[in-house]
Motif scaffolding. Structure first.
Motif, short mmCIF file in Angstrom:
data_model
loop_
_atom_site.label_atom_id
_atom_site.label_comp_id
_atom_site.label_asym_id
_atom_site.label_seq_id
_atom_site.Cartn_x
_atom_site.Cartn_y
_atom_site.Cartn_z
N LEU A 8 0.96 -1.29 -0.01
CA LEU A 8 0.13 -0.10 -0.03
C LEU A 8 0.88 1.13 -0.02
N VAL A 9 1.91 1.31 0.64
CA VAL A 9 2.79 2.53 0.81
C VAL A 9 3.54 2.47 -0.69
N VAL A 10 3.88 1.64 -1.09
CA VAL A 10 4.74 1.54 -2.52
C VAL A 10 3.69 2.05 -3.62
N ALA A 11 2.27 1.58 -3.50
CA ALA A 11 1.22 2.15 -4.36
C ALA A 11 1.00 3.95 -4.12
N ALA A 12 1.13 4.14 -2.84
CA ALA A 12 1.09 5.55 -2.68
C ALA A 12 2.39 6.29 -2.98
N LEU A 13 3.29 5.72 -2.99
CA LEU A 13 4.68 6.23 -3.67
C LEU A 13 4.62 6.58 -4.98
N PRO A 33 6.45 12.24 -20.69
CA PRO A 33 6.18 12.40 -19.51
C PRO A 33 4.48 11.78 -19.36
N ALA A 34 3.81 12.09 -20.37
CA ALA A 34 2.16 11.60 -20.41
C ALA A 34 2.33 10.05 -20.28
N VAL A 35 3.14 9.32 -21.34
CA VAL A 35 3.19 7.82 -21.12
C VAL A 35 3.61 7.44 -19.76
N ILE A 36 4.78 7.94 -19.31
CA ILE A 36 5.36 7.58 -17.92
C ILE A 36 4.30 7.85 -17.01
N GLY A 37 3.49 9.00 -16.73
CA GLY A 37 2.44 9.28 -15.69
C GLY A 37 1.28 8.38 -15.91
N MET A 38 0.87 7.78 -17.22
CA MET A 38 -0.40 6.97 -17.25
C MET A 38 0.04 5.36 -16.94
N THR A 39 1.46 5.35 -17.30
CA THR A 39 1.73 3.86 -16.99
C THR A 39 2.02 3.81 -15.39
N VAL A 40 2.39 4.53 -15.06
CA VAL A 40 2.80 4.57 -13.41
C VAL A 40 1.58 4.53 -12.72
N ALA A 41 0.60 5.34 -13.20
CA ALA A 41 -0.76 5.42 -12.63
C ALA A 41 -1.50 4.10 -12.58
N LEU A 42 -1.53 3.51 -13.59
CA LEU A 42 -1.87 2.00 -13.64
C LEU A 42 -1.27 1.09 -12.97
N LEU A 43 0.14 1.37 -12.81
CA LEU A 43 1.04 0.13 -11.82
C LEU A 43 0.57 0.48 -10.55
N VAL A 46 -2.76 -1.30 -9.77
CA VAL A 46 -2.63 -2.61 -9.82
C VAL A 46 -1.88 -2.85 -8.34
N VAL A 47 -0.93 -2.19 -7.89
CA VAL A 47 -0.20 -2.62 -6.60
C VAL A 47 -1.29 -2.36 -5.31
N LEU A 48 -2.05 -1.32 -5.49
CA LEU A 48 -3.33 -0.85 -4.54
C LEU A 48 -4.09 -2.22 -4.60
N SER A 49 -4.36 -2.70 -5.63
CA SER A 49 -5.37 -3.72 -5.71
C SER A 49 -4.84 -5.05 -5.06
N VAL A 50 -3.71 -5.13 -5.31
CA VAL A 50 -2.97 -6.47 -4.60
C VAL A 50 -3.13 -6.19 -2.97
N SER A 51 -2.79 -5.03 -2.55
CA SER A 51 -2.74 -4.76 -1.29
C SER A 51 -4.24 -5.14 -0.63
N LEU A 52 -5.31 -4.88 -1.37
CA LEU A 52 -6.66 -5.04 -0.87
C LEU A 52 -7.24 -6.56 -0.79
N ARG A 53 -6.36 -7.50 -1.09
CA ARG A 53 -6.62 -8.74 -0.71
C ARG A 53 -6.49 -9.09 0.51
N ASP A 54 -5.66 -8.34 1.35
CA ASP A 54 -5.47 -8.34 2.95
C ASP A 54 -6.18 -7.26 3.68
N LEU A 55 -6.53 -6.06 3.03
CA LEU A 55 -6.65 -4.93 3.91
C LEU A 55 -8.22 -4.56 3.50
#
Length: 107
Positions: A8-13, A33-43, A46-55
């Motif tokens: 969750l902290v990684v997703a926030a970072l 910068p647009a491609v990087i921004g949108m790609t990292v937003a999706l990532l 995704v990381v948030l959704s993995v954390s939601l398995r347990d939170l």
């Protein structure tokens, strides 16, 4: 559970990266910068959704948004020269207190 909080902290970072990249994209006018921004937003999502398995979703989402917002605001102040008025800093401190409170309450 501890791994979920770390994710969750990684997703926030990652929000720091995508928000800053989108700022640098000049309204999506600059390609990389647009491609990087949108790609990292999706990532980040995704990381948030993995954390939601347990939170709990309410806690995780509030922490994700809170830490991301706090980090982006601090980046804006430190890197982009945005206002660091006492009122703004106080409001950011309240966000941090809320995030810490959610972690303490939900463990």
């Amino acid at each position: 559970m501890k791994a979920a909080w770390i994710l969750l902290v990684v997703a926030a970072l990652l929000e720091l990266v995508w928000a800053t990249a989108l700022k640098q994209s000049n309204g999506l006018a600059r390609l990389w910068p647009a491609v990087i921004g949108m790609t990292v937003a999706l990532l980040s999502v995704v990381v948030l959704s993995v954390s939601l398995r347990d939170l709990p979703v309410g806690t995780a989402y509030a922490v994700w948004v809170g830490l991301g917002s706090l980090g982006v605001a601090i980046t804006g102040i430190v890197v982009l020269g945005e206002s660091a008025s006492p009122a703004r800093v106080a409001c950011l401190a309240l966000i941090l207190v809320g995030v810490i409170g959610l972690k303490v309450v939900d463990g």
